[in-house]
Motif scaffolding. Structure first.
Motif, PDB file in Angstrom:
ATOM      1  N   ALA A   1       0.818  -1.225   0.000  1.00  0.00           N
ATOM      2  CA  ALA A   1       0.000   0.000   0.000  1.00  0.00           C
ATOM      3  C   ALA A   1       0.847   1.268   0.000  1.00  0.00           C
ATOM      4  CB  ALA A   1      -0.933  -0.001   1.207  1.00  0.00           C
ATOM      5  N   LYS A   2       2.155   1.121   0.168  1.00  0.00           N
ATOM      6  CA  LYS A   2       3.014   2.321   0.201  1.00  0.00           C
ATOM      7  C   LYS A   2       2.773   3.184  -1.038  1.00  0.00           C
ATOM      8  CE  LYS A   2       7.798   3.898   0.468  1.00  0.00           C
ATOM      9  NZ  LYS A   2       8.061   4.421   1.817  1.00  0.00           N
ATOM     10  N   GLY A   3       2.529   4.452  -0.795  1.00  0.00           N
ATOM     11  CA  GLY A   3       2.352   5.384  -1.905  1.00  0.00           C
ATOM     12  C   GLY A   3       0.936   5.408  -2.460  1.00  0.00           C
ATOM     13  N   ALA A   4       0.150   4.352  -2.196  1.00  0.00           N
ATOM     14  CA  ALA A   4      -1.205   4.288  -2.767  1.00  0.00           C
ATOM     15  C   ALA A   4      -2.232   4.856  -1.805  1.00  0.00           C
ATOM     16  CB  ALA A   4      -1.553   2.848  -3.111  1.00  0.00           C
ATOM     17  N   GLN A   5      -2.028   4.677  -0.510  1.00  0.00           N
ATOM     18  CA  GLN A   5      -2.971   5.194   0.484  1.00  0.00           C
ATOM     19  C   GLN A   5      -2.214   5.466   1.778  1.00  0.00           C
ATOM     20  OE1 GLN A   5      -4.837   0.841   1.393  1.00  0.00           O
ATOM     21  NE2 GLN A   5      -5.439   2.400   2.857  1.00  0.00           N
ATOM     22  N   LYS A   6      -2.688   6.430   2.546  1.00  0.00           N
ATOM     23  CA  LYS A   6      -2.118   6.681   3.872  1.00  0.00           C
ATOM     24  C   LYS A   6      -2.623   5.598   4.815  1.00  0.00           C
ATOM     25  CE  LYS A   6       0.108  10.782   3.808  1.00  0.00           C
ATOM     26  NZ  LYS A   6       1.474  11.005   4.299  1.00  0.00           N
TER      27      LYS A   6
ATOM     28  N   GLU B   1      15.984  -3.546   4.164  1.00  0.00           N
ATOM     29  CA  GLU B   1      16.796  -4.539   3.444  1.00  0.00           C
ATOM     30  C   GLU B   1      16.704  -5.908   4.128  1.00  0.00           C
ATOM     31  OE1 GLU B   1      19.981  -6.963   2.276  1.00  0.00           O
ATOM     32  OE2 GLU B   1      20.033  -5.986   4.253  1.00  0.00           O
ATOM     33  N   ALA B   2      16.520  -5.914   5.447  1.00  0.00           N
ATOM     34  CA  ALA B   2      16.467  -7.172   6.201  1.00  0.00           C
ATOM     35  C   ALA B   2      15.121  -7.885   6.063  1.00  0.00           C
ATOM     36  CB  ALA B   2      16.765  -6.905   7.678  1.00  0.00           C
ATOM     37  N   GLY B   3      14.115  -7.199   5.517  1.00  0.00           N
ATOM     38  CA  GLY B   3      12.850  -7.890   5.260  1.00  0.00           C
ATOM     39  C   GLY B   3      11.671  -7.438   6.098  1.00  0.00           C
ATOM     40  N   ALA B   4      11.830  -6.372   6.907  1.00  0.00           N
ATOM     41  CA  ALA B   4      10.667  -5.848   7.647  1.00  0.00           C
ATOM     42  C   ALA B   4       9.599  -5.432   6.639  1.00  0.00           C
ATOM     43  CB  ALA B   4      11.086  -4.649   8.494  1.00  0.00           C
ATOM     44  N   PHE B   5       8.308  -5.631   7.005  1.00  0.00           N
ATOM     45  CA  PHE B   5       7.246  -5.258   6.061  1.00  0.00           C
ATOM     46  C   PHE B   5       6.817  -3.808   6.235  1.00  0.00           C
ATOM     47  CE2 PHE B   5       4.797  -6.535   9.756  1.00  0.00           C
ATOM     48  CZ  PHE B   5       3.742  -5.627   9.789  1.00  0.00           C
ATOM     49  N   ALA B   6       7.198  -3.195   7.344  1.00  0.00           N
ATOM     50  CA  ALA B   6       6.893  -1.787   7.613  1.00  0.00           C
ATOM     51  C   ALA B   6       7.796  -1.340   8.754  1.00  0.00           C
ATOM     52  CB  ALA B   6       5.422  -1.600   8.001  1.00  0.00           C
ATOM     53  N   VAL B   7       7.899  -0.027   8.934  1.00  0.00           N
ATOM     54  CA  VAL B   7       8.740   0.477  10.030  1.00  0.00           C
ATOM     55  C   VAL B   7       8.070   1.682  10.691  1.00  0.00           C
ATOM     56  CG1 VAL B   7      10.162   1.824   8.373  1.00  0.00           C
ATOM     57  CG2 VAL B   7      11.042   1.335  10.675  1.00  0.00           C
ATOM     58  N   VAL B   8       7.984   1.618  12.011  1.00  0.00           N
ATOM     59  CA  VAL B   8       7.525   2.780  12.785  1.00  0.00           C
ATOM     60  C   VAL B   8       8.709   3.721  12.949  1.00  0.00           C
ATOM     61  CG1 VAL B   8       6.795   3.560  15.081  1.00  0.00           C
ATOM     62  CG2 VAL B   8       5.700   1.573  14.023  1.00  0.00           C
TER      63      VAL B   8
ATOM     64  N   GLY C   1       4.483   6.876  11.040  1.00  0.00           N
ATOM     65  CA  GLY C   1       5.016   7.911  11.914  1.00  0.00           C
ATOM     66  C   GLY C   1       4.257   8.061  13.218  1.00  0.00           C
ATOM     67  N   ILE C   2       5.023   8.365  14.269  1.00  0.00           N
ATOM     68  CA  ILE C   2       4.429   8.829  15.530  1.00  0.00           C
ATOM     69  C   ILE C   2       5.367   9.927  16.022  1.00  0.00           C
ATOM     70  CG2 ILE C   2       5.396   6.768  16.733  1.00  0.00           C
ATOM     71  CD1 ILE C   2       3.067   7.254  18.835  1.00  0.00           C
ATOM     72  N   GLY C   3       4.904  11.156  15.949  1.00  0.00           N
ATOM     73  CA  GLY C   3       5.797  12.281  16.231  1.00  0.00           C
ATOM     74  C   GLY C   3       6.871  12.386  15.166  1.00  0.00           C
ATOM     75  N   ALA C   4       6.531  12.054  13.924  1.00  0.00           N
ATOM     76  CA  ALA C   4       7.532  12.065  12.854  1.00  0.00           C
ATOM     77  C   ALA C   4       6.985  12.743  11.598  1.00  0.00           C
ATOM     78  CB  ALA C   4       7.984  10.634  12.544  1.00  0.00           C
ATOM     79  N   SER C   5       5.947  13.530  11.729  1.00  0.00           N
ATOM     80  CA  SER C   5       5.373  14.366  10.658  1.00  0.00           C
ATOM     81  C   SER C   5       4.491  13.595   9.688  1.00  0.00           C
ATOM     82  CB  SER C   5       6.463  15.103   9.860  1.00  0.00           C
ATOM     83  OG  SER C   5       6.951  14.291   8.816  1.00  0.00           O
ATOM     84  N   ALA C   6       3.821  14.372   8.846  1.00  0.00           N
ATOM     85  CA  ALA C   6       2.920  13.795   7.826  1.00  0.00           C
ATOM     86  C   ALA C   6       3.693  13.262   6.627  1.00  0.00           C
ATOM     87  CB  ALA C   6       1.917  14.848   7.379  1.00  0.00           C
ATOM     88  N   ALA C   7       5.018  13.375   6.650  1.00  0.00           N
ATOM     89  CA  ALA C   7       5.813  12.862   5.519  1.00  0.00           C
ATOM     90  C   ALA C   7       5.812  11.332   5.477  1.00  0.00           C
ATOM     91  CB  ALA C   7       7.252  13.367   5.630  1.00  0.00           C
ATOM     92  N   CYS C   8       5.396  10.694   6.564  1.00  0.00           N
ATOM     93  CA  CYS C   8       5.399   9.221   6.610  1.00  0.00           C
ATOM     94  C   CYS C   8       4.232   8.660   5.790  1.00  0.00           C
ATOM     95  CB  CYS C   8       5.294   8.751   8.058  1.00  0.00           C
ATOM     96  SG  CYS C   8       6.713   9.254   9.043  1.00  0.00           S
ATOM     97  N   ASP C   9       4.328   7.365   5.494  1.00  0.00           N
ATOM     98  CA  ASP C   9       3.281   6.702   4.696  1.00  0.00           C
ATOM     99  C   ASP C   9       2.008   6.446   5.500  1.00  0.00           C
ATOM    100  OD1 ASP C   9       4.815   6.316   2.235  1.00  0.00           O
ATOM    101  OD2 ASP C   9       6.034   4.943   3.432  1.00  0.00           O
ATOM    102  N   GLY C  10       2.100   6.475   6.805  1.00  0.00           N
ATOM    103  CA  GLY C  10       0.942   6.256   7.663  1.00  0.00           C
ATOM    104  C   GLY C  10       1.222   6.839   9.033  1.00  0.00           C
TER     105      GLY C  10
END
Ligand code: KIV
Length: 283
Positions: A21-26, A181-188, A210-219
């Motif tokens: 869903a990255k890039g397609a929806q928040k 690169e290690a295979g995580a499916f998402a990152v907080v 993001g949590i306290g990391a701005s609206a630049a994050c994918d979610g």
């Protein structure tokens, strides 16, 4: 107590669809610690997160460090029971995964087996890339957590925003690249300034939450009790969407006043006399 399911979330995600869903929806995430809350949040969230923040939010500890694997499993299972078609990720608590990839596998396998959750989350970047690879190669979806890692509170000397100087900025950027690169499916990404969150989000192919990391994050994710206004104090990045603390205070004050005045319970809240077979059946 009845548990009526609320309206379903618009998209019913799986771990692969969340990743895609990255890039397609928040992406919308909230924490949940109980079955009824999971049921309510399912209508609004793409994923529910059983964060080890439950140590502070539910149990009143001053950090997440005392949280045990058993606590996470109990609350994880409750949230999975309440969740309505929404994937659940459960935090691995401090001390349950840092020693070795094998220790992490044993803890994560217990979480998936005993809760029914779809994934685990662990705090770490470059230093835990081998562990993330080890878990994902063995069938365990992993969400990573970088930037401000609350389990490292004593290393920082408090819950402080990270990545403010050049060296820590570069280290957190490297963490983002390493976990992807290690295979995580998402990152907080927690507690970093917008340029760093934006650079990581651009650089990696998995969603950044993001949590306290701005609206630049994918979610985005927030601690549900924070955004509902259950606490008098909250971090700067929390927006309070309600003031439940004062609403609960008002409701409980009204109850206490009525009990003391003898106006509750009223006849409508009382069972009928023994000869009333209808009300006996309902009891
Ligand atoms: O423990 C937690 O609740 C978390 C999220 C809020 C990111 O890690």
């Amino acid at each position: 107590m009845s548990h009526q399911p609320t309206a379903p979330a618009p998209v019913r995600h799986t771990i692969p669809s969340l990743r895609a869903a990255k890039g397609a929806q928040k992406l919308v995430l909230l924490t949940a610690y109980t079955a009824p809350m999971a049921e309510i949040l399912s209508a609004h969230c793409d994923m529910l997160m059983v964060g080890d923040s439950l140590g502070m939010v539910v149990y009143g500890f001053d950090s997440t460090l005392p949280v045990t694997l058993e606590l996470m499993i109990n609350h994880g299972a409750a949230v999975v029971r309440g969740a309505q078609g929404v994937p659940v990720v459960v935090d691995l608590p401090f001390g349950s995964y840092q020693a070795s990839p094998m220790q992490a596998f044993e803890s994560a396998a217990r979480v998936l087996k005993e809760t029914g959750a779809a994934a685990v989350k662990l705090e770490g970047g470059t230093e835990l890339a081998d562990t993330i690879r080890y878990l994902t190669q063995r069938g365990i979806p992993v969400m990573a957590h970088i930037g401000l890692k609350p389990q490292s509170v004593h290393v920082y000397g408090g819950f402080k925003a990270q990545g403010k100087d050049d060296a820590t900025y570069r280290a957190i950027l490297a963490d983002g690249l390493a976990v992807a690169e290690a295979g995580a499916f998402a990152v907080v990404i927690e507690g970093v300034m917008e340029p760093l969150a934006a650079e990581i989000t651009r650089a990696i192919s998995i969603p950044t939450i993001g949590i306290g990391a701005s609206a630049a994050c994918d979610g985005q994710v927030l601690v549900v009790d924070d955004m509902l206004g259950m606490f008098t104090r909250a971090a700067r990045f929390v927006k309070k969407y309600d003031d439940l603390r004062s609403r609960i205070d008002t409701a409980c004050g009204a109850y206490a006043a009525e009990v003391r005045a003898g106006t509750f319970p009223a006849p409508a809240h009382c069972y009928g006399i023994a000869s009333d077979s209808n009300s006996q059946k309902k009891a």
